[in-house]
Design a protein around this motif. Structure first.
Motif, PDB file in Angstrom:
ATOM      1  N   GLY A 152      -5.720 -11.031 -16.431  1.00 44.34           N
ATOM      2  CA  GLY A 152      -5.579  -9.704 -17.015  1.00 44.34           C
ATOM      3  C   GLY A 152      -6.637  -8.738 -16.505  1.00 44.34           C
ATOM      4  O   GLY A 152      -6.368  -7.548 -16.305  1.00 44.34           O
ATOM      5  N   MET A 153      -7.856  -9.244 -16.283  1.00 44.59           N
ATOM      6  CA  MET A 153      -8.928  -8.407 -15.770  1.00 44.59           C
ATOM      7  C   MET A 153      -8.597  -7.910 -14.355  1.00 44.59           C
ATOM      8  O   MET A 153      -8.811  -6.742 -14.030  1.00 44.59           O
ATOM      9  N   VAL A 154      -8.076  -8.803 -13.535  1.00 46.04           N
ATOM     10  CA  VAL A 154      -7.703  -8.405 -12.173  1.00 46.04           C
ATOM     11  C   VAL A 154      -6.582  -7.371 -12.205  1.00 46.04           C
ATOM     12  O   VAL A 154      -6.664  -6.330 -11.544  1.00 46.04           O
ATOM     13  N   ARG A 155      -5.539  -7.657 -12.977  1.00 43.61           N
ATOM     14  CA  ARG A 155      -4.420  -6.706 -13.073  1.00 43.61           C
ATOM     15  C   ARG A 155      -4.893  -5.357 -13.595  1.00 43.61           C
ATOM     16  O   ARG A 155      -4.543  -4.307 -13.051  1.00 43.61           O
ATOM     17  N   GLY A 156      -5.676  -5.376 -14.662  1.00 36.63           N
ATOM     18  CA  GLY A 156      -6.140  -4.126 -15.247  1.00 36.63           C
ATOM     19  C   GLY A 156      -7.040  -3.346 -14.305  1.00 36.63           C
ATOM     20  O   GLY A 156      -6.952  -2.117 -14.219  1.00 36.63           O
ATOM     21  N   GLY A 157      -7.909  -4.056 -13.596  1.00 40.18           N
ATOM     22  CA  GLY A 157      -8.800  -3.383 -12.658  1.00 40.18           C
ATOM     23  C   GLY A 157      -8.042  -2.690 -11.544  1.00 40.18           C
ATOM     24  O   GLY A 157      -8.392  -1.575 -11.139  1.00 40.18           O
ATOM     25  N   ILE A 158      -6.994  -3.349 -11.051  1.00 46.92           N
ATOM     26  CA  ILE A 158      -6.182  -2.759  -9.985  1.00 46.92           C
ATOM     27  C   ILE A 158      -5.393  -1.555 -10.496  1.00 46.92           C
ATOM     28  O   ILE A 158      -5.357  -0.496  -9.863  1.00 46.92           O
ATOM     29  N   GLY A 218       0.780  -1.230   0.000  1.00 48.45           N
ATOM     30  CA  GLY A 218       0.000   0.000   0.000  1.00 48.45           C
ATOM     31  C   GLY A 218       0.810   1.276   0.000  1.00 48.45           C
ATOM     32  O   GLY A 218       0.246   2.369   0.149  1.00 48.45           O
ATOM     33  N   ARG A 219       2.137   1.187  -0.156  1.00 48.02           N
ATOM     34  CA  ARG A 219       2.969   2.392  -0.156  1.00 48.02           C
ATOM     35  C   ARG A 219       3.766   2.468  -1.446  1.00 48.02           C
ATOM     36  O   ARG A 219       4.017   1.459  -2.096  1.00 48.02           O
ATOM     37  N   SER A 220       4.170   3.671  -1.791  1.00 47.71           N
ATOM     38  CA  SER A 220       4.981   3.820  -2.993  1.00 47.71           C
ATOM     39  C   SER A 220       6.386   3.278  -2.735  1.00 47.71           C
ATOM     40  O   SER A 220       6.863   3.234  -1.596  1.00 47.71           O
ATOM     41  N   TYR A 221       7.038   2.893  -3.814  1.00 51.02           N
ATOM     42  CA  TYR A 221       8.396   2.355  -3.724  1.00 51.02           C
ATOM     43  C   TYR A 221       9.333   3.369  -3.072  1.00 51.02           C
ATOM     44  O   TYR A 221      10.166   3.025  -2.233  1.00 51.02           O
ATOM     45  N   ALA A 222       9.184   4.640  -3.444  1.00 51.02           N
ATOM     46  CA  ALA A 222      10.089   5.680  -2.933  1.00 51.02           C
ATOM     47  C   ALA A 222       9.930   5.892  -1.432  1.00 51.02           C
ATOM     48  O   ALA A 222      10.875   6.291  -0.742  1.00 51.02           O
ATOM     49  N   GLU A 223       8.750   5.633  -0.908  1.00 47.41           N
ATOM     50  CA  GLU A 223       8.494   5.879   0.519  1.00 47.41           C
ATOM     51  C   GLU A 223       9.187   4.875   1.430  1.00 47.41           C
ATOM     52  O   GLU A 223       9.458   5.169   2.592  1.00 47.41           O
ATOM     53  N   VAL A 224       9.430   3.679   0.926  1.00 46.77           N
ATOM     54  CA  VAL A 224      10.036   2.634   1.759  1.00 46.77           C
ATOM     55  C   VAL A 224      11.555   2.773   1.719  1.00 46.77           C
ATOM     56  O   VAL A 224      12.161   2.750   0.649  1.00 46.77           O
ATOM     57  N   GLU A 240      11.981  -9.592  -4.702  1.00 45.19           N
ATOM     58  CA  GLU A 240      11.899 -10.857  -3.966  1.00 45.19           C
ATOM     59  C   GLU A 240      10.602 -10.939  -3.165  1.00 45.19           C
ATOM     60  O   GLU A 240      10.008 -12.024  -3.054  1.00 45.19           O
ATOM     61  N   THR A 241      10.147  -9.816  -2.625  1.00 43.06           N
ATOM     62  CA  THR A 241       8.858  -9.852  -1.914  1.00 43.06           C
ATOM     63  C   THR A 241       7.722 -10.176  -2.885  1.00 43.06           C
ATOM     64  O   THR A 241       6.776 -10.879  -2.530  1.00 43.06           O
ATOM     65  N   LEU A 242       7.826  -9.674  -4.109  1.00 40.40           N
ATOM     66  CA  LEU A 242       6.812  -9.981  -5.119  1.00 40.40           C
ATOM     67  C   LEU A 242       6.832 -11.467  -5.470  1.00 40.40           C
ATOM     68  O   LEU A 242       5.785 -12.123  -5.525  1.00 40.40           O
ATOM     69  N   GLU A 243       8.035 -12.010  -5.708  1.00 40.11           N
ATOM     70  CA  GLU A 243       8.158 -13.440  -6.010  1.00 40.11           C
ATOM     71  C   GLU A 243       7.586 -14.279  -4.873  1.00 40.11           C
ATOM     72  O   GLU A 243       6.880 -15.277  -5.101  1.00 40.11           O
ATOM     73  N   ARG A 244       7.868 -13.882  -3.666  1.00 36.21           N
ATOM     74  CA  ARG A 244       7.416 -14.613  -2.476  1.00 36.21           C
ATOM     75  C   ARG A 244       5.890 -14.597  -2.383  1.00 36.21           C
ATOM     76  O   ARG A 244       5.266 -15.629  -2.118  1.00 36.21           O
ATOM     77  N   ALA A 245       5.282 -13.435  -2.614  1.00 38.45           N
ATOM     78  CA  ALA A 245       3.827 -13.329  -2.537  1.00 38.45           C
ATOM     79  C   ALA A 245       3.161 -14.158  -3.621  1.00 38.45           C
ATOM     80  O   ALA A 245       2.151 -14.842  -3.370  1.00 38.45           O
ATOM     81  N   LEU A 260      -2.667  -9.544  -5.725  1.00 38.43           N
ATOM     82  CA  LEU A 260      -2.253  -8.540  -6.698  1.00 38.43           C
ATOM     83  C   LEU A 260      -2.604  -7.130  -6.230  1.00 38.43           C
ATOM     84  O   LEU A 260      -1.877  -6.177  -6.522  1.00 38.43           O
ATOM     85  N   ASN A 261      -3.704  -6.973  -5.502  1.00 37.84           N
ATOM     86  CA  ASN A 261      -4.064  -5.651  -5.005  1.00 37.84           C
ATOM     87  C   ASN A 261      -2.985  -5.119  -4.070  1.00 37.84           C
ATOM     88  O   ASN A 261      -2.639  -3.929  -4.100  1.00 37.84           O
ATOM     89  N   GLU A 262      -2.432  -5.993  -3.256  1.00 43.06           N
ATOM     90  CA  GLU A 262      -1.366  -5.583  -2.336  1.00 43.06           C
ATOM     91  C   GLU A 262      -0.063  -5.323  -3.077  1.00 43.06           C
ATOM     92  O   GLU A 262       0.606  -4.330  -2.837  1.00 43.06           O
ATOM     93  N   GLN A 263       0.288  -6.216  -3.996  1.00 44.12           N
ATOM     94  CA  GLN A 263       1.582  -6.111  -4.663  1.00 44.12           C
ATOM     95  C   GLN A 263       1.596  -5.033  -5.739  1.00 44.12           C
ATOM     96  O   GLN A 263       2.613  -4.350  -5.918  1.00 44.12           O
ATOM     97  N   LEU A 264       0.517  -4.872  -6.474  1.00 44.24           N
ATOM     98  CA  LEU A 264       0.530  -3.944  -7.595  1.00 44.24           C
ATOM     99  C   LEU A 264       0.341  -2.493  -7.178  1.00 44.24           C
ATOM    100  O   LEU A 264       0.534  -1.586  -7.982  1.00 44.24           O
ATOM    101  N   THR A 265      -0.029  -2.265  -5.917  1.00 43.00           N
ATOM    102  CA  THR A 265      -0.123  -0.881  -5.454  1.00 43.00           C
ATOM    103  C   THR A 265       1.218  -0.192  -5.589  1.00 43.00           C
ATOM    104  O   THR A 265       1.309   0.952  -6.039  1.00 43.00           O
ATOM    105  N   THR A 266       2.285  -0.907  -5.232  1.00 42.33           N
ATOM    106  CA  THR A 266       3.620  -0.333  -5.375  1.00 42.33           C
ATOM    107  C   THR A 266       3.941  -0.089  -6.837  1.00 42.33           C
ATOM    108  O   THR A 266       4.474   0.962  -7.206  1.00 42.33           O
TER     109      THR A 266
END
Length: 212
Positions: free
Chosen positions: A163-169, A27-33, A62-67, A100-106
């Motif tokens: 693709g629908m899930v990714r696009g919706g997010i 839920g946070r931007s890459y730059a914020e972490v 690696e966190t993405l791969e893990r999730a 994907l909602n958690e991971q793609l926010t970044t």
């Protein structure tokens, strides 16, 4: 050091780092972490953190791969023998949206300075999508055999769902997660539902081509 030869204490420390990074990237931007923030959350020194992950980019990927690995295991886990295919498909789509909602926010919040990271993230998603699609395909085939789903293209439909899930997010702005889930389930379950006994079934795309 390969994970299968890593001592237990090192594997536990690596897991603690990844768990801390998971929570911070969600839920946070890459730059914020910041890496020192990850180190504090994991209970390790910054130098130790960099021995495990040389860069923030490596840590994020690696966190993405893990999730995604956890998601694959969840989707390919043993099915409840009493669960209807429609219920299993609903649960799978819900799990896909959660991950994907958690991971793609970044990814959604990445700026132009991180185009290479965005490209690498997309490559991971494309590679991992194949096994996720396999699980969706299996439940669709079970549903067709049980008469709950009509004869859909079981090779293409799972890819369209992903693709629908990714696009919706990515394009849904600030829409709540539950709104996205309801919209996707409405479309998927309506499109795959078997026709009532008194109505002819819709032809699948492959049969429509064959009859053209």
């Amino acid at each position: 050091m390969p994970l299968d030869t890593m001592p237990d204490w090192r594997a536990k420390r690596r897991e603690a780092i990844l768990a801390a990074a998971d929570a911070l990237f969600a839920g946070r931007s890459y730059a914020e972490v910041q890496m020192d923030e990850v180190a504090r959350a994991a209970g390790v020194g910054k130098a130790t953190l960099y021995r495990y992950f040389p860069s923030k980019e490596d840590l994020y990927l690696e966190t993405l791969e893990r999730a995604l690995s956890r998601l694959e295991d969840r989707l390919h886990g043993p099915a409840d023998p009493g669960a209807a295919p429609t219920d299993r498909l609903t649960a799978m789509i819900s799990a896909l949206i959660d991950t994907l909602n958690e991971q793609l926010t970044t990814l959604k919040l990445l700026g132009g300075d991180h185009s290479d990271l965005a490209d690498r993230t997309r490559r991971i998603l494309r590679r991992r999508s194949a096994r996720i699609a396999e699980a969706l395909r299996a439940v669709l085939e079970d549903g067709i055999a049980a008469g709950q789903f009509r004869q859909v293209d079981t090779a293409m439909t799972p890819l369209l769902v992903i693709g629908m899930v990714r696009g919706g997010i990515m394009m849904g702005g600030s829409q709540p997660r539950d709104v996205l889930e309801r919209a996707i389930l409405d479309l998927v379950l309506a499109a795959t539902a078997a026709a009532p006994p008194d109505k002819p079934a819709l032809p699948s795309h492959s049969s429509a081509i064959a009859n053209a």
